[in-house]
Design a protein around this motif. Structure first.
Motif, PDB file in Angstrom:
ATOM      1  N   SER A  90     109.905 -11.935 -41.826  1.00  0.00           N
ATOM      2  CA  SER A  90     111.121 -12.642 -41.417  1.00  0.00           C
ATOM      3  C   SER A  90     110.821 -14.081 -41.028  1.00  0.00           C
ATOM      4  O   SER A  90     109.834 -14.367 -40.357  1.00  0.00           O
ATOM      5  CB  SER A  90     111.761 -11.911 -40.241  1.00  0.00           C
ATOM      6  OG  SER A  90     112.200 -10.627 -40.626  1.00  0.00           O
ATOM      7  N   GLY A  91     111.700 -14.985 -41.490  1.00  0.00           N
ATOM      8  CA  GLY A  91     111.482 -16.398 -41.238  1.00  0.00           C
ATOM      9  C   GLY A  91     110.430 -17.002 -42.133  1.00  0.00           C
ATOM     10  O   GLY A  91     109.914 -18.082 -41.836  1.00  0.00           O
ATOM     11  N   ASN A  92     110.101 -16.316 -43.241  1.00  0.00           N
ATOM     12  CA  ASN A  92     109.053 -16.772 -44.175  1.00  0.00           C
ATOM     13  C   ASN A  92     107.711 -16.966 -43.480  1.00  0.00           C
ATOM     14  O   ASN A  92     106.934 -17.871 -43.812  1.00  0.00           O
ATOM     15  CB  ASN A  92     109.480 -18.071 -44.869  1.00  0.00           C
ATOM     16  CG  ASN A  92     110.709 -17.887 -45.736  1.00  0.00           C
ATOM     17  OD1 ASN A  92     110.957 -16.802 -46.247  1.00  0.00           O
ATOM     18  ND2 ASN A  92     111.483 -18.943 -45.890  1.00  0.00           N
ATOM     19  N   THR A 126     117.958  -8.847 -33.118  1.00  0.00           N
ATOM     20  CA  THR A 126     117.492  -9.641 -34.259  1.00  0.00           C
ATOM     21  C   THR A 126     116.314  -9.004 -34.975  1.00  0.00           C
ATOM     22  O   THR A 126     115.775  -9.589 -35.922  1.00  0.00           O
ATOM     23  CB  THR A 126     117.099 -11.056 -33.798  1.00  0.00           C
ATOM     24  OG1 THR A 126     115.983 -10.970 -32.888  1.00  0.00           O
ATOM     25  CG2 THR A 126     118.270 -11.749 -33.101  1.00  0.00           C
TER      26      THR A 126
END
Length: 415
Positions: A90-92, A126
């Motif tokens: 997640s978030g690269n 999240t």
């Protein structure tokens, strides 16, 4: 004059067949030439006037132009392809630094698999699923059938056969690691949204703490990578690489590349890593394993993928003396089309924004806008032939446009 002269000549030729067309008088010929030149001059003047009128119309149109059609030859560059890699999580992010399981799974579900999140899904909304872990055994050992199936299809047996059917060629029933079949496998199955098209070979490193069954913080770990830098085969499931002992620090480095230690297989196009349970059960040593201690007792309800593999992966992040974890990148071929938006000096110098005008008659707000308007371009809208807005391109900063400035904006659309 020319037509009448020809007619006169034709009449005389009919009266005197012996005469030829050369009998036309020089005066008549000169008169016809002067008339032709006069007609040509008038036609040229008319054509020039038409061209001037068109140029004036084009200039007026450019002054108030609100859209321009793309020239498919000069303004559009389609079918460009490039390979794009990014961190898989997640978030690269390229390294997973948090390992959390979903406790909301039922006991029956956890007997087959467990999902791993980057954050605690119970306390953090999240949190996103990154991959799943599972354990499979060819004979069904290490798990118990709690559903009452007549064929004793235990979770570990079902998992083994499911991945064998997905990844192995027809008639091949067992996974083979470095020439040896294994009945015991551990599976890391990356989320489809994480690996996109495929796992990027050469950018995968799995760190496992040894002796994960030990509740104390372990001191040792093993580092595993794929051998895409030196090998690779094509099978029923696409490209296949070996998982061997090594690291990707400062480039891919296989430990003892002449005689590597094999731990599993990588199927990058499926986003799956199959680890050899027999090898992981071996004692830690020069060419040993990770002392997993996999429970393979028949009829025993044991979640090896949670108690062994998950503990080994999460423990590697806090293992002494290094902070490790799971490193991986995704790879995909991105197709792009480039659109070149060209704005000449006389174009797009006025605005439809209400602040540009004043009064009930729509007069320009400032007198300087008449001969020296200056506007700032912030957005490019792309429309279809029906004038329907399809895409919007935002500039990183406003771009000044005036009669003394031209602009070329390149818009890239990825597919």
């Amino acid at each position: 004059m020319a037509v009448r002269g020809n007619f006169y000549n034709r009449s005389r030729r009919m009266a005197s067949p012996g005469r030829s067309m050369a009998a036309v008088s020089p005066a008549m010929t000169r008169g016809g030439g002067a008339a032709s030149q006069q007609v040509m001059a008038l036609a040229q003047n008319l054509a020039n006037n038409i061209i001037r009128q068109r140029e004036l119309a084009n200039r007026r149109a450019r002054l108030g132009r609100i859209f321009t059609a793309f020239d498919p030859v000069d303004d559009v560059l389609p079918n460009n392809q490039e390979q794009v890699t990014r961190g898989m999580f997640s978030g690269n992010v390229g390294t997973l630094q948090g390992y959390f399981t979903q406790s909301a799974l039922t006991a029956a579900q956890q007997s087959y698999f467990t999902d791993v999140y980057d954050k605690n899904p119970i306390s953090d909304s999240t949190a996103v699923e990154q991959f799943s872990l599972a354990y499979g055994h060819y004979a069904g050992s290490g798990s118990k059938d709690t559903t009452g199936n007549l064929n004793n299809d235990t979770p570990s047996r079902a998992i083994y056969k499911q991945y064998a059917q997905l990844l192995l060629p027809p008639l091949d029933k067992k996974f083979t690691f470095n020439g040896t079949d294994s009945d015991s496998i551990y599976i890391i199955n990356f989320n489809r949204a994480r690996y996109r098209e495929k796992i990027d070979p050469g950018n995968l490193e799995i760190n496992l703490a040894t002796d994960p069954d030990n509740t104390a913080t372990p001191d040792n770990f093993i580092r595993l990578i794929d051998d895409s830098s030196v090998a690779g085969i094509v099978g029923e499931a696409g490209l296949i690489y070996n998982i061997v002992s090594g690291s990707i620090d400062a480039g891919t480095a296989i430990h003892n590349s002449s005689d590597p230690v094999h731990f599993g297989l990588l199927y990058p196009q499926h986003g799956i890593v199959i680890l050899n349970g027999d090898k992981l059960d071996e004692a830690v040593g020069n060419k040993g394993g990770a002392a997993f201690g996999t429970v393979v007792t028949s009829g025993t309800a044991e979640t090896n993928h949670v108690n062994r593999l998950f503990r080994a992966m999460s423990g590697s992040y806090s293992v002494r003396p290094a902070t490790l974890g799971l490193q991986a990148r995704s790879s995909e071929a991105v197709k792009s089309t480039y659109y070149f938006v060209r704005m000449k000096n006389a174009e797009y110098n006025y605005s439809n924004n209400p602040s540009f005008v004043t009064g009930s008659l729509g007069q320009l707000a400032y007198s300087t806008f008449v001969f020296d308007p200056q506007v700032y371009i912030t957005t490019v809208g792309m429309y279809n032939e029906r004038k329907e807005l399809l895409a919007v391109a935002k500039l990183s900063q406003p771009l000044l446009k005036s009669f003394t400035r031209e602009a070329l904006i390149k818009v890239k659309l990825d597919f």
